[in-house]
Design a protein around this motif. Structure first.
Motif, PDB file in Angstrom:
ATOM      1  N   ILE A 499      30.870  -2.192  24.430  1.00  0.00           N
ATOM      2  CA  ILE A 499      30.362  -1.418  25.559  1.00  0.00           C
ATOM      3  C   ILE A 499      29.562  -2.292  26.517  1.00  0.00           C
ATOM      4  O   ILE A 499      29.802  -2.296  27.743  1.00  0.00           O
ATOM      5  CB  ILE A 499      29.508  -0.236  25.043  1.00  0.00           C
ATOM      6  N   ILE A 500      28.595  -3.018  25.988  1.00  0.00           N
ATOM      7  CA  ILE A 500      27.730  -3.846  26.852  1.00  0.00           C
ATOM      8  C   ILE A 500      28.549  -4.919  27.582  1.00  0.00           C
ATOM      9  O   ILE A 500      28.399  -5.084  28.808  1.00  0.00           O
ATOM     10  CB  ILE A 500      26.583  -4.459  26.035  1.00  0.00           C
ATOM     11  N   PRO A 501      29.432  -5.711  26.919  1.00  0.00           N
ATOM     12  CA  PRO A 501      30.209  -6.721  27.663  1.00  0.00           C
ATOM     13  C   PRO A 501      31.055  -6.130  28.787  1.00  0.00           C
ATOM     14  O   PRO A 501      31.156  -6.717  29.878  1.00  0.00           O
ATOM     15  CB  PRO A 501      31.072  -7.349  26.570  1.00  0.00           C
ATOM     16  N   LYS A 502      31.682  -4.934  28.537  1.00  0.00           N
ATOM     17  CA  LYS A 502      32.516  -4.334  29.580  1.00  0.00           C
ATOM     18  C   LYS A 502      31.672  -3.931  30.788  1.00  0.00           C
ATOM     19  O   LYS A 502      32.062  -4.152  31.945  1.00  0.00           O
ATOM     20  CB  LYS A 502      33.240  -3.124  29.024  1.00  0.00           C
ATOM     21  N   LYS A 503      30.537  -3.291  30.522  1.00  0.00           N
ATOM     22  CA  LYS A 503      29.697  -2.854  31.639  1.00  0.00           C
ATOM     23  C   LYS A 503      29.145  -4.053  32.432  1.00  0.00           C
ATOM     24  O   LYS A 503      29.082  -4.017  33.672  1.00  0.00           O
ATOM     25  CB  LYS A 503      28.549  -1.992  31.111  1.00  0.00           C
ATOM     26  N   ILE A 504      28.728  -5.115  31.729  1.00  0.00           N
ATOM     27  CA  ILE A 504      28.180  -6.289  32.416  1.00  0.00           C
ATOM     28  C   ILE A 504      29.264  -6.955  33.270  1.00  0.00           C
ATOM     29  O   ILE A 504      29.036  -7.327  34.431  1.00  0.00           O
ATOM     30  CB  ILE A 504      27.592  -7.285  31.400  1.00  0.00           C
ATOM     31  N   SER A 505      30.477  -7.096  32.719  1.00  0.00           N
ATOM     32  CA  SER A 505      31.562  -7.723  33.473  1.00  0.00           C
ATOM     33  C   SER A 505      31.882  -6.934  34.727  1.00  0.00           C
ATOM     34  O   SER A 505      32.088  -7.501  35.816  1.00  0.00           O
ATOM     35  CB  SER A 505      32.812  -7.850  32.590  1.00  0.00           C
ATOM     36  N   ALA A 506      31.945  -5.603  34.615  1.00  0.00           N
ATOM     37  CA  ALA A 506      32.247  -4.778  35.775  1.00  0.00           C
ATOM     38  C   ALA A 506      31.158  -4.896  36.837  1.00  0.00           C
ATOM     39  O   ALA A 506      31.429  -4.971  38.042  1.00  0.00           O
ATOM     40  CB  ALA A 506      32.420  -3.318  35.341  1.00  0.00           C
ATOM     41  N   ARG A 527      30.536 -12.223  26.773  1.00  0.00           N
ATOM     42  CA  ARG A 527      30.714 -12.330  25.323  1.00  0.00           C
ATOM     43  C   ARG A 527      29.380 -12.167  24.609  1.00  0.00           C
ATOM     44  O   ARG A 527      28.347 -12.683  25.064  1.00  0.00           O
ATOM     45  CB  ARG A 527      31.310 -13.684  24.958  1.00  0.00           C
ATOM     46  N   PHE A 528      29.467 -11.466  23.469  1.00  0.00           N
ATOM     47  CA  PHE A 528      28.338 -11.399  22.529  1.00  0.00           C
ATOM     48  C   PHE A 528      28.499 -12.609  21.615  1.00  0.00           C
ATOM     49  O   PHE A 528      29.405 -12.680  20.800  1.00  0.00           O
ATOM     50  CB  PHE A 528      28.380 -10.087  21.757  1.00  0.00           C
ATOM     51  N   ILE A 529      27.598 -13.565  21.757  1.00  0.00           N
ATOM     52  CA  ILE A 529      27.811 -14.861  21.098  1.00  0.00           C
ATOM     53  C   ILE A 529      26.963 -15.057  19.842  1.00  0.00           C
ATOM     54  O   ILE A 529      27.363 -15.798  18.936  1.00  0.00           O
ATOM     55  CB  ILE A 529      27.535 -16.015  22.076  1.00  0.00           C
ATOM     56  N   ALA A 530      25.793 -14.425  19.765  1.00  0.00           N
ATOM     57  CA  ALA A 530      24.958 -14.695  18.590  1.00  0.00           C
ATOM     58  C   ALA A 530      23.820 -13.690  18.496  1.00  0.00           C
ATOM     59  O   ALA A 530      23.479 -13.011  19.479  1.00  0.00           O
ATOM     60  CB  ALA A 530      24.398 -16.111  18.651  1.00  0.00           C
ATOM     61  N   MET A 531      23.284 -13.584  17.279  1.00  0.00           N
ATOM     62  CA  MET A 531      22.076 -12.803  17.059  1.00  0.00           C
ATOM     63  C   MET A 531      20.920 -13.784  16.938  1.00  0.00           C
ATOM     64  O   MET A 531      20.792 -14.512  15.963  1.00  0.00           O
ATOM     65  CB  MET A 531      22.215 -11.958  15.784  1.00  0.00           C
ATOM     66  N   GLY A 532      20.112 -13.801  17.952  1.00  0.00           N
ATOM     67  CA  GLY A 532      19.019 -14.754  18.002  1.00  0.00           C
ATOM     68  C   GLY A 532      17.832 -14.318  17.183  1.00  0.00           C
ATOM     69  O   GLY A 532      17.864 -13.288  16.484  1.00  0.00           O
ATOM     70  N   ASP A 533      16.759 -15.082  17.260  1.00  0.00           N
ATOM     71  CA  ASP A 533      15.553 -14.772  16.489  1.00  0.00           C
ATOM     72  C   ASP A 533      14.928 -13.448  16.916  1.00  0.00           C
ATOM     73  O   ASP A 533      14.375 -12.718  16.082  1.00  0.00           O
ATOM     74  CB  ASP A 533      14.536 -15.891  16.646  1.00  0.00           C
ATOM     75  N   SER A 534      15.005 -13.143  18.212  1.00  0.00           N
ATOM     76  CA  SER A 534      14.341 -11.925  18.686  1.00  0.00           C
ATOM     77  C   SER A 534      15.241 -11.067  19.557  1.00  0.00           C
ATOM     78  O   SER A 534      14.793 -10.025  20.051  1.00  0.00           O
ATOM     79  CB  SER A 534      13.092 -12.308  19.502  1.00  0.00           C
ATOM     80  N   SER A 535      16.522 -11.471  19.766  1.00  0.00           N
ATOM     81  CA  SER A 535      17.391 -10.702  20.654  1.00  0.00           C
ATOM     82  C   SER A 535      18.843 -10.972  20.340  1.00  0.00           C
ATOM     83  O   SER A 535      19.204 -11.938  19.639  1.00  0.00           O
ATOM     84  CB  SER A 535      17.091 -11.054  22.109  1.00  0.00           C
ATOM     85  N   LEU A 536      19.674 -10.096  20.919  1.00  0.00           N
ATOM     86  CA  LEU A 536      21.125 -10.282  20.866  1.00  0.00           C
ATOM     87  C   LEU A 536      21.534 -11.100  22.090  1.00  0.00           C
ATOM     88  O   LEU A 536      21.217 -10.726  23.226  1.00  0.00           O
ATOM     89  CB  LEU A 536      21.825  -8.917  20.877  1.00  0.00           C
ATOM     90  N   LEU A 537      22.242 -12.231  21.888  1.00  0.00           N
ATOM     91  CA  LEU A 537      22.544 -13.149  22.977  1.00  0.00           C
ATOM     92  C   LEU A 537      23.931 -12.898  23.530  1.00  0.00           C
ATOM     93  O   LEU A 537      24.917 -12.753  22.782  1.00  0.00           O
ATOM     94  CB  LEU A 537      22.430 -14.592  22.485  1.00  0.00           C
ATOM     95  N   PHE A 538      24.003 -12.852  24.882  1.00  0.00           N
ATOM     96  CA  PHE A 538      25.255 -12.641  25.595  1.00  0.00           C
ATOM     97  C   PHE A 538      25.447 -13.772  26.619  1.00  0.00           C
ATOM     98  O   PHE A 538      24.478 -14.231  27.240  1.00  0.00           O
ATOM     99  CB  PHE A 538      25.259 -11.295  26.326  1.00  0.00           C
ATOM    100  N   ASP A 539      26.709 -14.214  26.822  1.00  0.00           N
ATOM    101  CA  ASP A 539      27.067 -15.194  27.863  1.00  0.00           C
ATOM    102  C   ASP A 539      28.000 -14.538  28.863  1.00  0.00           C
ATOM    103  O   ASP A 539      28.996 -13.908  28.477  1.00  0.00           O
ATOM    104  CB  ASP A 539      27.763 -16.412  27.261  1.00  0.00           C
TER     105      ASP A 539
END
Length: 585
Positions: A499-506, A527-539
């Motif tokens: 859901i989040i990647p589609k909305k961000i791309s649009a 892309r959802f690339i990793a689960m960081g120490d304090s957040s979910l990381l997106f590129d």
């Protein structure tokens, strides 16, 4: 068309250009001798020249009278010395004491030397310096040794030099003799002053001492008078020599006319025919090269280059032989000797640099490590070898001023390789946008020495080519990928995959197309690339097409604004980085 052939003949002169010191001096001597008025091929006989009769001025009459008086004074002094010598000779026969004989013999020897000197001074006053040249020029000796025969060949050069500098040398010699006479006068005055000190003293000297003082006084008084007379005669001769020079412009016109009529004609014929023959051979070179290049893709084969070099050799040697033949036919021995001397100098320097010339010949024949039409690297920049000749041409099509001219001797040790179709001649072109060290630039100019980079605000950086090529940079003129990374709270983990990647791309696509227009984006991917120490990381990665390089920095803003708008719209939480504090025990 004919650059290779028109330059080829200069290769033949590389042999003697290496000995430029020797040949430069030779050419200067040649130039001086060619215009030597005394060395003209044919001179007008004295009987055929009209000598104008000039009136004798009062100054000249006084000068002649002073010379006569000087001659009479020197003659009287010579006669007195001879009488003194006769008297001493008679006294010497009557002496019995060896010590007295030794002293008398020394005095007689000194007096004899003074008589010889006085006779030479009289000859100098009567005949002048030019009389000495008569016996020198009339000396003829038989020479049989090789070095003497070679000296005979170049004797016209030496004689012409001597004749050309004779007036100046005569004037200088008169000045030196006059200075010597003045020095003698000074010495005689000082000596007489010392003698007068003893004569003026109120002292009774023994008869022998008094006789010696009187004799010394008489001798040095005569020497003073002789020196004064000689100085006067030399001054008059020097003044006469200056007056004898006459009108300089008239003499120059006469000498120049003789040069044009005699030696100038020989030079004109020799140089004209020799250079004409050389140009004829060069014309054949150019025509042959033109038609050969048209039928062989603009590249000369090794056989054609050998043919061209042989024609160049024939042109140079043939032109030189024609010039020598002209001098020989016109009996201009001076120019013939100078031509032979020039030929010897060329041969000598050619032999000394034979090894280097052979290597250069291999390059010119396209048989070396560097070849025409291939690619080579100079100072880190690739160049195409457009033409191999004495002055070879290198070309880089994407650089301003990318045409380099190199002499053939600097090509030794260089290498080349065949050109690959479509390969790059320089990393950038003028007008390109690049990203270098995190900064955004446009290439405004590039030459073999420097590259001018302009920032979006208008500031410019001048970067040397070596430094520019030594750093990493990205050319974004024909397209690039803009990247952006952000993080969201872990409570949105269920929407992170789709859901989040589609909305961000649009949202990013809509914002970029609004700012740059449709068609700017080639592809977009979140892309959802990793689960960081304090957040979910997106590129977020946005691929843009050609022509949008100048918007590189703005793209960061557009993506950031689109992501922020979506976070506000969907109430997505962006967490702060967690800070863990450990309490000590």
């Amino acid at each position: 068309m004919g650059t290779y052939f028109s330059n080829k003949s200069f290769f033949l002169f590389r042999a003697f250009l290496t000995g430029r010191t020797f040949l430069t001096g030779l050419v200067l001597v040649w130039a001086g001798l060619v215009y030597s008025p005394a060395g003209a091929q044919q001179e007008t006989p004295p009987a055929q020249q009209d000598a104008p009769v000039e009136e004798i001025t009062q100054e000249e009459e006084d000068s002649q009278q002073q010379l006569v008086n000087a001659l009479l004074s020197l003659s009287e002094s010579l006669q007195a010395r001879r009488e003194r010598l006769d008297a001493l000779t008679v006294e010497f026969g009557a002496l019995e004491d060896d010590i007295d004989k030794t002293a008398q013999e020394a005095e007689i020897e000194g007096l004899g030397e003074e008589i010889v000197q006085a006779e030479q001074e009289i000859d100098l006053v009567v005949l002048g310096l030019q009389a000495r040249q008569y016996t020198i020029d009339g000396t003829v000796t038989e020479k049989t040794e090789l070095k003497d025969e070679v000296a005979k060949i170049f004797e016209p050069i030496i004689q012409s030099l001597k004749r050309a500098t004779e007036p100046a040398r005569r004037m200088e010699e008169l000045r030196l003799l006059a200075e010597q006479a003045e020095s003698r006068i000074t010495v005689a005055d000082l000596t007489l002053e010392n003698l007068n000190i003893y004569r003026s003293a109120e002292t009774e000297y023994p008869a022998e001492v008094q006789e010696r003082l009187d004799r010394y006084l008489e001798i040095w008084a005569e020497r003073l008078q002789e020196s004064e007379n000689l100085a006067l005669a030399l001054d008059e001769q020097l003044a006469n020599a200056k007056r004898a020079q006459g009108n300089s412009f008239k003499q120059f016109s006469q000498d120049f006319g003789n040069f044009i009529i005699n030696r100038g004609t020989s030079l004109f014929l020799a140089l004209g025919l020799g250079i004409g023959f050389l140009l004829l051979c060069q014309g054949i070179h150019m025509i042959a090269a033109y038609y050969y290049r048209r039928s062989h893709d603009g590249v000369l084969s090794a056989a054609m280059r050998v043919f061209a070099m042989m024609l160049s050799i024939i042109g140079v040697v043939g032109g030189f032989m024609i010039a020598i033949t002209i001098f020989n036919i016109r009996h201009d021995w001076l120019m013939l000797a100078m031509s032979l001397l020039l030929g010897l100098g060329i041969s000598w320097t050619f032999v000394r640099s034979l090894h280097s010339l052979l290597e250069q010949a291999r390059v010119l024949l396209n048989l070396g490590a560097i070849r025409e039409g291939e690619r080579t690297v100079i100072n880190g920049i690739p160049y195409k070898i457009e033409r191999l000749s004495v002055y070879s041409k290198f070309y880089n099509p994407v650089l301003k001023g990318g045409n380099l001219i190199y002499p053939v001797h600097e090509l030794l040790g260089m290498h080349s390789r065949p050109v690959i179709k479509g390969e790059v001649w320089f990393p950038t072109e003028i007008g390109d946008w690049i990203v270098r060290d995190g900064h955004h630039y446009q290439v405004m100019d590039q030459t073999p020495e420097h590259v001018i980079l302009q920032k979006p605000g208008g500031a410019e950086d001048f970067v040397p080519v070596a430094e520019f090529l030594g750093t990493l940079f990205e050319v974004i003129t024909n397209g690039y990928c803009a990247k952006y990374r952000f993080g969201l709270d872990y409570k949105h983990l269920s929407d992170a995959r789709e859901i989040i990647p589609k909305k961000i791309s649009a949202a990013v696509k809509a914002r970029v197309e609004k700012e740059l227009g449709k068609g700017a984006i080639i592809a977009i991917d979140t892309r959802f690339i990793a689960m960081g120490d304090s957040s979910l990381l997106f590129d977020v990665m946005v691929d843009l097409g050609p022509g949008y390089g100048k918007h590189w920095r703005r793209m960061q803003k557009y993506i950031n604004c689109a992501v922020a708008d979506m976070c506000l719209e969907n109430t997505w939480t962006i967490p702060f980085p967690q800070l863990v504090i450990h309490k000590g025990a």
